[in-house]
Design a protein around this motif. Structure first.
Motif, PDB file in Angstrom:
ATOM      1  N   LEU A 164       4.402   8.233   3.919  1.00  8.57           N
ATOM      2  CA  LEU A 164       3.896   9.415   4.935  1.00  8.57           C
ATOM      3  C   LEU A 164       3.091  10.675   4.534  1.00  8.57           C
ATOM      4  O   LEU A 164       3.518  11.267   3.648  1.00  8.57           O
ATOM      5  CB  LEU A 164       5.388   9.857   5.580  1.00  8.57           C
ATOM      6  CG  LEU A 164       6.060   8.757   6.027  1.00  8.57           C
ATOM      7  CD1 LEU A 164       7.600   9.336   6.638  1.00  8.57           C
ATOM      8  CD2 LEU A 164       5.514   7.901   7.100  1.00  8.57           C
ATOM      9  N   PRO A 165       1.909  10.546   5.116  1.00  6.80           N
ATOM     10  CA  PRO A 165       1.082  11.303   4.190  1.00  6.80           C
ATOM     11  C   PRO A 165       1.082  12.907   4.639  1.00  6.80           C
ATOM     12  O   PRO A 165       0.662  13.655   3.840  1.00  6.80           O
ATOM     13  CB  PRO A 165      -0.417  11.133   5.163  1.00  6.80           C
ATOM     14  CG  PRO A 165       0.022  10.456   6.555  1.00  6.80           C
ATOM     15  CD  PRO A 165       1.386   9.785   6.209  1.00  6.80           C
ATOM     16  N   TRP A 166       2.092  13.488   5.598  1.00  4.80           N
ATOM     17  CA  TRP A 166       2.368  14.696   5.834  1.00  4.80           C
ATOM     18  C   TRP A 166       3.550  15.141   5.166  1.00  4.80           C
ATOM     19  O   TRP A 166       4.084  16.165   5.009  1.00  4.80           O
ATOM     20  CB  TRP A 166       2.455  14.860   7.273  1.00  4.80           C
ATOM     21  CG  TRP A 166       3.667  13.979   7.942  1.00  4.80           C
ATOM     22  CD1 TRP A 166       5.188  14.296   7.788  1.00  4.80           C
ATOM     23  CD2 TRP A 166       3.670  12.876   8.472  1.00  4.80           C
ATOM     24  NE1 TRP A 166       5.722  13.337   8.420  1.00  4.80           N
ATOM     25  CE2 TRP A 166       4.796  12.406   8.876  1.00  4.80           C
ATOM     26  CE3 TRP A 166       2.351  12.134   8.732  1.00  4.80           C
ATOM     27  CZ2 TRP A 166       4.900  11.185   9.417  1.00  4.80           C
ATOM     28  CZ3 TRP A 166       2.823  10.901   9.495  1.00  4.80           C
ATOM     29  CH2 TRP A 166       3.928  10.465   9.723  1.00  4.80           C
ATOM     30  N   ARG A 222       2.763  21.081  12.530  1.00  3.66           N
ATOM     31  CA  ARG A 222       2.443  20.453  11.392  1.00  3.66           C
ATOM     32  C   ARG A 222       3.406  21.018  10.382  1.00  3.66           C
ATOM     33  O   ARG A 222       3.981  20.252   9.239  1.00  3.66           O
ATOM     34  CB  ARG A 222       1.273  20.444  10.935  1.00  3.66           C
ATOM     35  CG  ARG A 222       0.087  19.774  11.925  1.00  3.66           C
ATOM     36  CD  ARG A 222      -1.195  19.561  11.365  1.00  3.66           C
ATOM     37  NE  ARG A 222      -1.428  18.434  11.734  1.00  3.66           N
ATOM     38  CZ  ARG A 222      -2.042  17.246  10.975  1.00  3.66           C
ATOM     39  NH1 ARG A 222      -2.216  17.658   9.570  1.00  3.66           N
ATOM     40  NH2 ARG A 222      -2.286  16.223  11.279  1.00  3.66           N
ATOM     41  N   ASP A 250       2.657  -0.502   8.401  1.00  2.00           N
ATOM     42  CA  ASP A 250       3.384  -0.210   7.217  1.00  2.00           C
ATOM     43  C   ASP A 250       4.329   0.834   7.399  1.00  2.00           C
ATOM     44  O   ASP A 250       5.548   0.981   6.706  1.00  2.00           O
ATOM     45  CB  ASP A 250       2.340   0.039   6.031  1.00  2.00           C
ATOM     46  CG  ASP A 250       1.929  -1.040   5.285  1.00  2.00           C
ATOM     47  OD1 ASP A 250       2.333  -2.151   5.577  1.00  2.00           O
ATOM     48  OD2 ASP A 250       1.333  -0.727   4.145  1.00  2.00           O
ATOM     49  N   TRP A 251       4.148   1.856   7.890  1.00  2.00           N
ATOM     50  CA  TRP A 251       4.956   3.263   8.069  1.00  2.00           C
ATOM     51  C   TRP A 251       6.264   2.853   8.933  1.00  2.00           C
ATOM     52  O   TRP A 251       7.217   3.025   8.629  1.00  2.00           O
ATOM     53  CB  TRP A 251       4.232   4.262   8.704  1.00  2.00           C
ATOM     54  CG  TRP A 251       2.989   4.817   8.110  1.00  2.00           C
ATOM     55  CD1 TRP A 251       2.569   4.406   6.741  1.00  2.00           C
ATOM     56  CD2 TRP A 251       2.232   5.758   8.352  1.00  2.00           C
ATOM     57  NE1 TRP A 251       1.494   5.181   6.437  1.00  2.00           N
ATOM     58  CE2 TRP A 251       1.101   6.143   7.504  1.00  2.00           C
ATOM     59  CE3 TRP A 251       2.218   6.638   9.471  1.00  2.00           C
ATOM     60  CZ2 TRP A 251       0.149   7.106   7.470  1.00  2.00           C
ATOM     61  CZ3 TRP A 251       1.231   7.746   9.844  1.00  2.00           C
ATOM     62  CH2 TRP A 251       0.342   7.798   8.476  1.00  2.00           C
ATOM     63  N   ALA A 305       2.857   2.690   1.669  1.00  2.00           N
ATOM     64  CA  ALA A 305       3.303   3.285   2.917  1.00  2.00           C
ATOM     65  C   ALA A 305       3.954   4.525   2.792  1.00  2.00           C
ATOM     66  O   ALA A 305       5.267   4.870   3.151  1.00  2.00           O
ATOM     67  CB  ALA A 305       4.427   2.036   3.412  1.00  2.00           C
ATOM     68  N   TYR A 350      14.424   0.866   5.807  1.00  2.00           N
ATOM     69  CA  TYR A 350      15.312   1.983   5.444  1.00  2.00           C
ATOM     70  C   TYR A 350      16.509   1.986   6.593  1.00  2.00           C
ATOM     71  O   TYR A 350      17.224   2.953   6.544  1.00  2.00           O
ATOM     72  CB  TYR A 350      14.898   3.158   4.990  1.00  2.00           C
ATOM     73  CG  TYR A 350      14.363   3.064   3.645  1.00  2.00           C
ATOM     74  CD1 TYR A 350      15.051   2.971   2.513  1.00  2.00           C
ATOM     75  CD2 TYR A 350      12.856   2.878   3.534  1.00  2.00           C
ATOM     76  CE1 TYR A 350      14.156   2.710   1.078  1.00  2.00           C
ATOM     77  CE2 TYR A 350      12.233   2.760   2.485  1.00  2.00           C
ATOM     78  CZ  TYR A 350      12.835   2.857   1.205  1.00  2.00           C
ATOM     79  OH  TYR A 350      12.394   2.750   0.067  1.00  2.00           O
ATOM     80  N   GLY A 384       6.386   5.169  -4.021  1.00  2.00           N
ATOM     81  CA  GLY A 384       7.084   4.066  -3.457  1.00  2.00           C
ATOM     82  C   GLY A 384       8.283   3.297  -3.914  1.00  2.00           C
ATOM     83  O   GLY A 384       9.389   3.199  -3.404  1.00  2.00           O
ATOM     84  N   PHE A 395      13.112   9.684   1.881  1.00  2.00           N
ATOM     85  CA  PHE A 395      13.225   9.187   3.285  1.00  2.00           C
ATOM     86  C   PHE A 395      14.455   8.487   3.600  1.00  2.00           C
ATOM     87  O   PHE A 395      15.013   8.787   4.577  1.00  2.00           O
ATOM     88  CB  PHE A 395      11.838   8.532   3.334  1.00  2.00           C
ATOM     89  CG  PHE A 395      11.761   7.872   5.029  1.00  2.00           C
ATOM     90  CD1 PHE A 395      11.252   8.819   5.742  1.00  2.00           C
ATOM     91  CD2 PHE A 395      12.191   6.871   5.467  1.00  2.00           C
ATOM     92  CE1 PHE A 395      10.939   8.356   7.250  1.00  2.00           C
ATOM     93  CE2 PHE A 395      12.196   6.393   6.516  1.00  2.00           C
ATOM     94  CZ  PHE A 395      11.366   7.107   7.557  1.00  2.00           C
ATOM     95  N   MET A 412       8.432   0.467   6.974  1.00  2.00           N
ATOM     96  CA  MET A 412       8.998   1.122   5.837  1.00  2.00           C
ATOM     97  C   MET A 412      10.367   1.814   6.558  1.00  2.00           C
ATOM     98  O   MET A 412      11.302   1.708   6.045  1.00  2.00           O
ATOM     99  CB  MET A 412       8.156   2.192   5.262  1.00  2.00           C
ATOM    100  CG  MET A 412       8.428   3.064   4.180  1.00  2.00           C
ATOM    101  SD  MET A 412       9.429   4.269   4.449  1.00  2.00           S
ATOM    102  CE  MET A 412       8.243   5.473   5.473  1.00  2.00           C
ATOM    103  N   PRO A 419       5.172  13.074  14.139  1.00  2.00           N
ATOM    104  CA  PRO A 419       4.476  13.783  13.356  1.00  2.00           C
ATOM    105  C   PRO A 419       3.096  12.836  12.747  1.00  2.00           C
ATOM    106  O   PRO A 419       2.142  13.541  12.595  1.00  2.00           O
ATOM    107  CB  PRO A 419       5.295  13.790  11.803  1.00  2.00           C
ATOM    108  CG  PRO A 419       6.439  12.777  12.105  1.00  2.00           C
ATOM    109  CD  PRO A 419       6.645  12.664  13.581  1.00  2.00           C
ATOM    110  N   HIS A 475       0.898  -1.299   0.029  1.00  2.00           N
ATOM    111  CA  HIS A 475      -0.074  -0.006  -0.097  1.00  2.00           C
ATOM    112  C   HIS A 475       0.902   1.198  -0.065  1.00  2.00           C
ATOM    113  O   HIS A 475       0.442   2.174   0.541  1.00  2.00           O
ATOM    114  CB  HIS A 475      -0.793   0.099   1.119  1.00  2.00           C
ATOM    115  CG  HIS A 475      -1.763  -1.142   1.363  1.00  2.00           C
ATOM    116  ND1 HIS A 475      -2.999  -1.137   0.135  1.00  2.00           N
ATOM    117  CD2 HIS A 475      -2.001  -2.174   1.892  1.00  2.00           C
ATOM    118  CE1 HIS A 475      -3.484  -2.556   0.455  1.00  2.00           C
ATOM    119  NE2 HIS A 475      -2.898  -3.292   1.421  1.00  2.00           N
ATOM    120  N   LEU A 481      10.721  11.133  12.472  1.00  2.00           N
ATOM    121  CA  LEU A 481      10.123  11.114  11.485  1.00  2.00           C
ATOM    122  C   LEU A 481       8.865  10.365  11.162  1.00  2.00           C
ATOM    123  O   LEU A 481       8.075  10.771  10.010  1.00  2.00           O
ATOM    124  CB  LEU A 481      11.414  10.465  10.477  1.00  2.00           C
ATOM    125  CG  LEU A 481      12.542  11.156  10.303  1.00  2.00           C
ATOM    126  CD1 LEU A 481      13.601  10.454   9.559  1.00  2.00           C
ATOM    127  CD2 LEU A 481      12.528  12.717  10.152  1.00  2.00           C
TER     128      LEU A 481
END
Lengths: 301, 264
Positions: free
Chosen positions: A131-133, B262, B165-166, A129, B173, A187, A142, B169, B187, A127, B183
């Motif tokens: 980061l929405p902000w 934000r 997932d975040w 993944a 890395y 992605g 990233f 992810m 947030p 999906h 990070l």
């Protein structure tokens, strides 16, 4: 089954601890360049149900996700893993990525035993993944940010990659402003940004509509052929696996294991017209027959 | 009065940005006018010492703006309120973050958090006062008790609901725990944390006034009690209005902080 022969020193290394570590441990032995890039050796993995509260110690309730799975991926090869839902495909990818430890067996990447995520591997998630902000550029960079790449440098690289994946002009958009296909492009760009040797793709196009999906497959092929990255793609789609791969691993249902390795006979570059060739059609038939055999179909619940 | 209602209707019919803006201002204003009219009618039928007309309340409000005793009362209470709220935030936000991140700690605290949310803290006030006396410290402790669960629970929620997932992810890395916090977790949880601060502030204010009304009669509570005992209904309602306005300003400041964070 895989017809892959074990070497004694690898078996010894498999008995070492399977704890996770954010680094790659030195493997059993440094081997010659002809060795596989990804080497999965007799890996098993089970999960205990977590929802049941106190029953955590009860092994009889453990679900065996993967059993005695072995295969290899050569440097620069594009391999797809196809199998029914719940056959442990994603678990397999997570273990190669170092996000999840193996129970038994061992995974070597570039001759070194996987003990955690490493800079040689990058994952494209199901999906996206994102980061929405964070903007497209910030999402792409990233991994570079984690590696302390100077800001100007990583932004420049992220912009280049945004252009490569067809997102020029969207650099400052937020993920919420992008379509599903575009998010997946981000992605992919994020994975490419860290300059990995191996691309691990976890059903990246699974949530996309058919039209977008085919576009993304074409894009992936175009980008992949420019990089020569060793790639492992987890997918539900037989056509996708054939169209993209050099080799296909067909997995059985729970417990998952590789029941057949198939070399895709078509050369590269791949064209859509190939989907109508007898080789493609026959191969598709063959894979579907494997997937609908009783042992495989068991995993559908 | 039919003027403003007519305005809002025409605003609704006209589709356009101006129409919507008019609607946004005029409709609530119309509601206020209707409520005031209904209130005045109700007060008129009762003739009670405990009630005052909307006009009288408004005049009392203007008068109180120039009244030193009112500002002194507010200030007296606000010191405890802000101190208690600050402590609740300083303890609650880190606590909520850790509870949300570390499963073991979560299991340790989960039952007590549930209890803390549903326990009427007011009944605990006498215990605090017995332990600490009728002091400002006691008052601050009560404010902390009122606010703390409402800061902790949303903050925890903000961390827990971060998609796995975040986190995967980030670790794929090679993110280290501190980087994951900086990070991804912080947030991602900002919105929830600010919600916790809002809720916490509202409960802190409730705690502050409750303790002053019932046990330690100083500041806001003292003034409310005085107005009540002197049947100064208009002054009382006006004063409550002043407290509300002060709270609205505080909430606005929290929203400002949220937007700042934000953007960073």
């Amino acid at each position: 089954m895989s017809s892959f022969a074990w070497q004694p020193n690898e078996i010894k290394a498999r008995e070492l601890s399977t704890t996770m570590n954010p680094t790659i441990e030195a493997g059993a032995s440094a081997k010659a360049g002809s060795d596989p890039h990804i080497d999965v050796g007799q890996v098993s993995k089970s999960f205990r149900p977590t929802g049941g509260g106190r029953g955590g110690q009860d092994d009889s309730r453990a679900v065996v996700a993967l059993e005695d799975t072995s295969f290899q991926v050569r440097r620069g090869e594009f391999v797809s893993v196809v199998g029914p839902s719940g056959c442990g495909k994603t678990t397999l990818l997570r273990m190669i990525a170092g996000l999840s430890p193996v129970d038994t067996g061992q995974i070597n990447v570039g001759g070194k035993r996987v003990a955690g995520p490493g800079p040689d591997r990058a994952v494209v998630f199901q999906h996206a993944a994102l980061l929405p902000w964070a903007s497209v550029v910030d999402n792409i960079s990233f991994g570079l940010r984690l590696r302390k790449t100077p800001k100007a440098q990583r932004t420049a690289r992220a912009r280049d990659l945004a252009a490569l994946v067809g997102l020029a002009g969207f650099e400052n958009h937020l993920p919420g402003q992008l379509s599903g296909g575009m998010q997946q492009r981000v992605g992919l760009a994020r994975a490419l940004a860290v300059d990995p040797q191996i691309l691990l793709l976890d059903e990246p196009f699974g949530a996309l509509d058919e039209i977008t999906r085919r576009q993304m497959q074409d894009e992936l092929l175009r980008i992949w052929s420019g990089t020569g990255l060793t790639s492992l793609l987890i997918t539900h789609s037989v056509d996708e696996a054939i169209f993209l791969s050099d080799r296909i691993l067909v997995m059985s249902g729970r417990p998952g294991r590789v029941i057949e390795e198939i070399a895709v006979p078509m050369g590269r570059p791949r064209e859509r017209e190939m989907e109508r060739t007898p080789e493609f059609v026959d191969l598709r038939e063959h894979v579907w027959r494997l997937l609908s055999s009783p042992t495989v179909a068991d995993a559908h619940d | 009065m039919s003027y403003s209602i007519g305005q809002s209707r025409s605003g609704g019919v006209r589709v356009g940005r101006v129409g919507h803006a008019v609607l946004r201002v005029v409709l609530p204003a119309a509601v206020l006018v209707v409520v005031c009219l209904a209130w005045n009618w109700y007060v008129g039928t009762k003739h009670s010492f405990y009630l005052a007309t909307a006009g009288a309340i408004f005049r009392a409000f203007i008068r109180e703006l120039g009244d030193g005793a009112v500002w002194r009362a507010l200030w007296t209470s606000d010191v405890s309120l802000l101190a208690g709220f600050a402590i609740a935030v300083a303890v609650g936000v880190p606590l909520g973050l850790v509870i949300g991140r570390v499963k073991r700690v979560d299991r340790l605290f989960a039952p007590y958090l549930q209890i803390a949310l549903v326990t009427p803290v007011a009944v605990l006030m006498p215990i605090v006062l017995v332990a600490l006396g009728l002091s400002r410290t006691a008052q601050i402790v009560v404010v902390v008790l009122f606010a703390l669960p409402f800061v902790v629970v949303p903050t925890r929620g903000g961390v827990v609901t971060i998609p796995r997932d975040w986190l995967d992810m980030a670790s794929s890395y090679g993110a280290k725990e501190l980087q994951v916090w900086r990070l991804v977790l912080l947030p991602g949880a900002t919105q929830a944390i600010v919600n916790g601060l809002r809720l916490g502030f509202a409960h802190a204010l409730t705690g502050e006034i409750t303790v002053e009304l019932s046990l330690i009669a100083i500041g806001i509570g003292q003034l409310i009690i005085r107005y009540q005992s002197h049947y100064q209904a208009a002054a009382l309602f006006a004063f409550v209005m002043l407290i509300s306005i002060q709270s609205i300003i505080a909430m606005g400041l929290l929203s400002l902080i949220e937007r700042k964070v934000r953007r960073a």
